[in-house]
Design a protein around this motif. Structure first.
Motif, mmCIF file in Angstrom:
data_model
loop_
_atom_site.group_PDB
_atom_site.id
_atom_site.type_symbol
_atom_site.label_atom_id
_atom_site.label_comp_id
_atom_site.label_asym_id
_atom_site.label_seq_id
_atom_site.Cartn_x
_atom_site.Cartn_y
_atom_site.Cartn_z
ATOM 1 N N ARG A 30 0.841 -1.211 0.000
ATOM 2 C CA ARG A 30 0.000 0.000 0.000
ATOM 3 C C ARG A 30 0.871 1.254 0.000
ATOM 4 O O ARG A 30 0.515 2.269 -0.576
ATOM 5 N N THR A 31 2.045 1.177 0.613
ATOM 6 C CA THR A 31 2.926 2.352 0.677
ATOM 7 C C THR A 31 3.770 2.495 -0.589
ATOM 8 O O THR A 31 3.877 3.571 -1.157
ATOM 9 N N ARG A 32 4.354 1.393 -1.037
ATOM 10 C CA ARG A 32 5.359 1.512 -2.108
ATOM 11 C C ARG A 32 4.878 0.976 -3.451
ATOM 12 O O ARG A 32 5.620 0.973 -4.424
ATOM 13 N N LYS A 81 6.794 -1.123 -6.757
ATOM 14 C CA LYS A 81 8.175 -1.469 -6.378
ATOM 15 C C LYS A 81 8.149 -2.627 -5.367
ATOM 16 O O LYS A 81 8.912 -3.600 -5.490
ATOM 17 N N ALA A 82 7.259 -2.500 -4.380
ATOM 18 C CA ALA A 82 7.148 -3.561 -3.361
ATOM 19 C C ALA A 82 6.613 -4.839 -3.997
ATOM 20 O O ALA A 82 7.100 -5.946 -3.708
ATOM 21 N N LEU A 83 5.639 -4.694 -4.880
ATOM 22 C CA LEU A 83 5.073 -5.880 -5.550
ATOM 23 C C LEU A 83 6.173 -6.623 -6.305
ATOM 24 O O LEU A 83 6.260 -7.863 -6.265
ATOM 25 N N GLN A 84 7.022 -5.861 -6.961
ATOM 26 C CA GLN A 84 8.124 -6.483 -7.715
ATOM 27 C C GLN A 84 9.057 -7.246 -6.769
ATOM 28 O O GLN A 84 9.451 -8.388 -7.045
ATOM 29 N N ASP A 141 9.181 -6.384 -14.088
ATOM 30 C CA ASP A 141 8.191 -5.474 -13.510
ATOM 31 C C ASP A 141 7.015 -5.266 -14.467
ATOM 32 O O ASP A 141 6.266 -4.327 -14.393
ATOM 33 N N ASN A 142 6.912 -6.187 -15.414
ATOM 34 C CA ASN A 142 5.789 -6.168 -16.342
ATOM 35 C C ASN A 142 5.027 -7.459 -16.139
ATOM 36 O O ASN A 142 5.480 -8.514 -16.543
ATOM 37 N N GLY A 164 -4.856 -1.650 -5.810
ATOM 38 C CA GLY A 164 -4.211 -1.142 -7.013
ATOM 39 C C GLY A 164 -2.782 -0.745 -6.689
ATOM 40 O O GLY A 164 -2.447 -0.432 -5.544
ATOM 41 N N THR A 165 -1.919 -0.809 -7.703
ATOM 42 C CA THR A 165 -0.509 -0.476 -7.426
ATOM 43 C C THR A 165 0.065 0.489 -8.455
ATOM 44 O O THR A 165 1.236 0.811 -8.417
ATOM 45 N N GLY A 166 -0.704 0.911 -9.375
ATOM 46 C CA GLY A 166 -0.157 1.665 -10.515
ATOM 47 C C GLY A 166 -0.292 0.785 -11.737
ATOM 48 O O GLY A 166 -1.148 1.002 -12.598
ATOM 49 N N LYS A 167 0.487 -0.307 -11.755
ATOM 50 C CA LYS A 167 0.399 -1.231 -12.902
ATOM 51 C C LYS A 167 -0.769 -2.203 -12.770
ATOM 52 O O LYS A 167 -1.276 -2.698 -13.767
ATOM 53 N N ILE A 168 -1.114 -2.541 -11.535
ATOM 54 C CA ILE A 168 -2.241 -3.471 -11.318
ATOM 55 C C ILE A 168 -3.471 -2.640 -10.912
ATOM 56 O O ILE A 168 -3.415 -1.904 -9.929
ATOM 57 N N PRO A 169 -4.572 -2.784 -11.656
ATOM 58 C CA PRO A 169 -5.764 -2.003 -11.301
ATOM 59 C C PRO A 169 -6.513 -2.631 -10.127
ATOM 60 O O PRO A 169 -6.458 -3.848 -9.939
#
Ligand SMILES: NC(=O)c1ccc[n+]([C@@H]2O[C@H](COP(=O)([O-])OP(=O)(O)OC[C@H]3O[C@@H](n4cnc5c(N)ncnc54)[C@H](O)[C@@H]3O)[C@@H](O)[C@H]2O)c1
Ligand SMILES: N[C@H](CO)Cc1c[nH]c[nH+]1
Ligand SMILES: [Zn+2]
Length: 427
Positions: A40-42, A45-48, A60-61, A196-201
């Protein structure tokens, strides 16, 4: 191998509140809480980082591209495609009968009331991928969502070595109407879908089975998004009498046990002979299994065989256990269906192995586990539909209702409520 229990020992070990299984423990929950905060914070980047740490994929794709999805069809054999399509047709046919239309409950000149049925806009489906590859779970998750009219179905599943998901999952996703696939898994995927993370809706509801980390993440995001259930490891309970065939019973216990070391397989039988012969069969059949280690660990540590006095006693235990799957392998099995109170899905007779339901028969295989079949049901079209009620009152109808509404409002000391009625009826 699988231990035997008396009825009382079974009650104490599997049914009593103290020994009841939880889908995840405190350690898993703490781990997942940290992952949740971090993502939720990062965000991406954190997901990666978590995807690299737990699944070994460092890219990261995460979206499976249109080209990859098209290419996947060439990698899957025609037999597998035909089997998926036939299974999908059965699942589609069974679930299409669950669809309901918006409806009016009352319609007079003065009062109209009813329910609007509206699909969820965006659904996330989780397809487990840690210990096995589950194209069948793609179908079971996505077909009810498609039928309900969900606008966007987003699927997540972890890579299983390398940097891509198995081609068969992509083909199943196409067959079932999945819009987008992301190769992420575990709790990090659930958190990404929830916020959501930016790349993931983000989505509105997340469904699908998974391991303890997935279950813990679903429990934490519930409320911010909808979830179907908090699922534990797979389970089967078999009720069998002397008419059951030991090799069938053993095969069905193993079929559940091979999912996971934590899967639970139970046999309740009136026949001592069946127990002895099933034990011999279990040994023999486990020996032939590629997933022998998982199945043996599951049967030994989580399984149970119980000698009961009667089929009725077996049903009593099963109803208290509320298993995910129940098989009834007794004489005239169909006649016992009315005894079932708590179970996710029932398989009736000697020729209905749970495996036929896992893949093909039509009912859903995403089902309540660890006793939650006492109060919940398997995945269905309903999981993807919201029901909004509506009411219309004419002035005449309101006048008739006014004294009752005003009395109840006064009793609750909510004068504003009473006024909302009075103000409309004043001369
Ligand atoms: N009810 C159903 O319909 C159904 C269908 C298929 C499978 N299942 C069950 O779903 C479960 C699937 O579990 P699975 O493990 O194979 O796949 P999974 O995809 O649920 O879990 C794998 C993920 O867990 C995460 N993970 C693993 N170890 C971790 C750790 N130490 N810390 C944090 N995260 C970690 C990783 O991200 C990994 O990608 C099994 O219990 C199986 O029986 C149920
Ligand atoms: N038995 C699992 C549910 O507990 C579902 C499944 C998928 N593939 C094979 N089996
Ligand atoms: Zn299965």
């Amino acid at each position: 191998m699988i231990p035997t229990y008396t009825v009382n020992q079974f009650r104490d070990s599997f049914i009593s509140a103290k020994t009841k299984k939880q889908p995840f423990d405190d350690e898993v929950l703490e781990t997942v809480k940290k992952i949740l905060e971090d993502i939720r914070t990062r965000g991406d980047k954190a997901l990666q980082e978590y995807t690299e740490k737990f699944d070994g994929y460092s890219g990261d794709n995460w979206e499976v591209t249109k080209e990859e999805r098209k290419a996947a069809w060439k990698e899957v054999s025609s037999e597998v495609i035909e089997s998926l399509e036939r299974a999908a047709a059965n699942i589609n046919s069974f679930h299409s009968k669950q669809l309901q239309q918006s409806r009016m409950m009352e319609m007079t000149d003065d009062i109209i009331s009813g329910q609007l049925f509206r699909p969820i806009e965006r659904a996330g489906i989780y397809v487990p991928g840690g210990k096995a590859c589950y194209p069948s779970t793609v179908l079971m998750n996505a077909i009810p969502a498609s039928l309900a009219g969900v606008q966007e179905i987003v699927m997540v599943t972890p890579v299983r070595g390398g940097d891509s998901i198995p081609a068969v999952l992509s083909v199943a996703a196409d067959i079932a109407g999945v819009d987008t696939i992301y190769k992420i898994g575990g709790s990090q995927a659930i958190v990404a879908l929830a916020y959501g993370t930016g790349k993931i809706p983000s989505v509105d509801k997340i469904v699908g089975p998974g391991n303890a980390y997935v279950a813990a993440a679903k429990s934490l995001v519930f409320g911010d998004v909808g979830i179907d259930m908090i699922a534990g490891p797979s389970e089967v309970a078999i009720i069998a009498d002397e008419t059951a065939t030991p090799s069938f019973v053993a095969a069905d216990l193993i079929a559940q046990a091979e999912h996971d070391e934590k899967a639970r397989s139970f046999l309740f039988t009136t026949s001592k002979k069946l127990i002895d012969e099933t034990l011999v069969e279990l040994k023999k059949q486990c020996g032939e299994l590629p997933r022998k280690d998982i199945a043996e660990a599951s049967l030994t540590n989580e399984g149970a065989i119980v000698l009961v006095d009667s089929v009725e006693e077996a049903f009593e235990l099963v109803n208290a256990l509320a298993p995910e799957h129940l098989e009834i392998q007794v004489e005239n099995a169909l006649q016992h269906l009315s005894k079932v109170k708590n179970a996710g899905s029932v398989f009736i007779g000697h020729y209905t192995p749970e495996a036929v339901g896992d893949y093909f028969a039509g009912p859903n295989h995403v089902l309540p586990t660890v006793g939650t079949a006492r109060f919940s049901s398997g995945l269905s079209v309903d999981d993807f539909v919201k029901k909004t009620t509506y009411v219309y009152y004419s002035e005449k109808a309101l006048r008739k209702a006014a004294p009752y509404v005003e009395t109840l409002a006064a009793k609750e000391e909510l004068d504003g409520h009473a006024r909302a009625v009075k103000v409309r009826l004043e001369p």
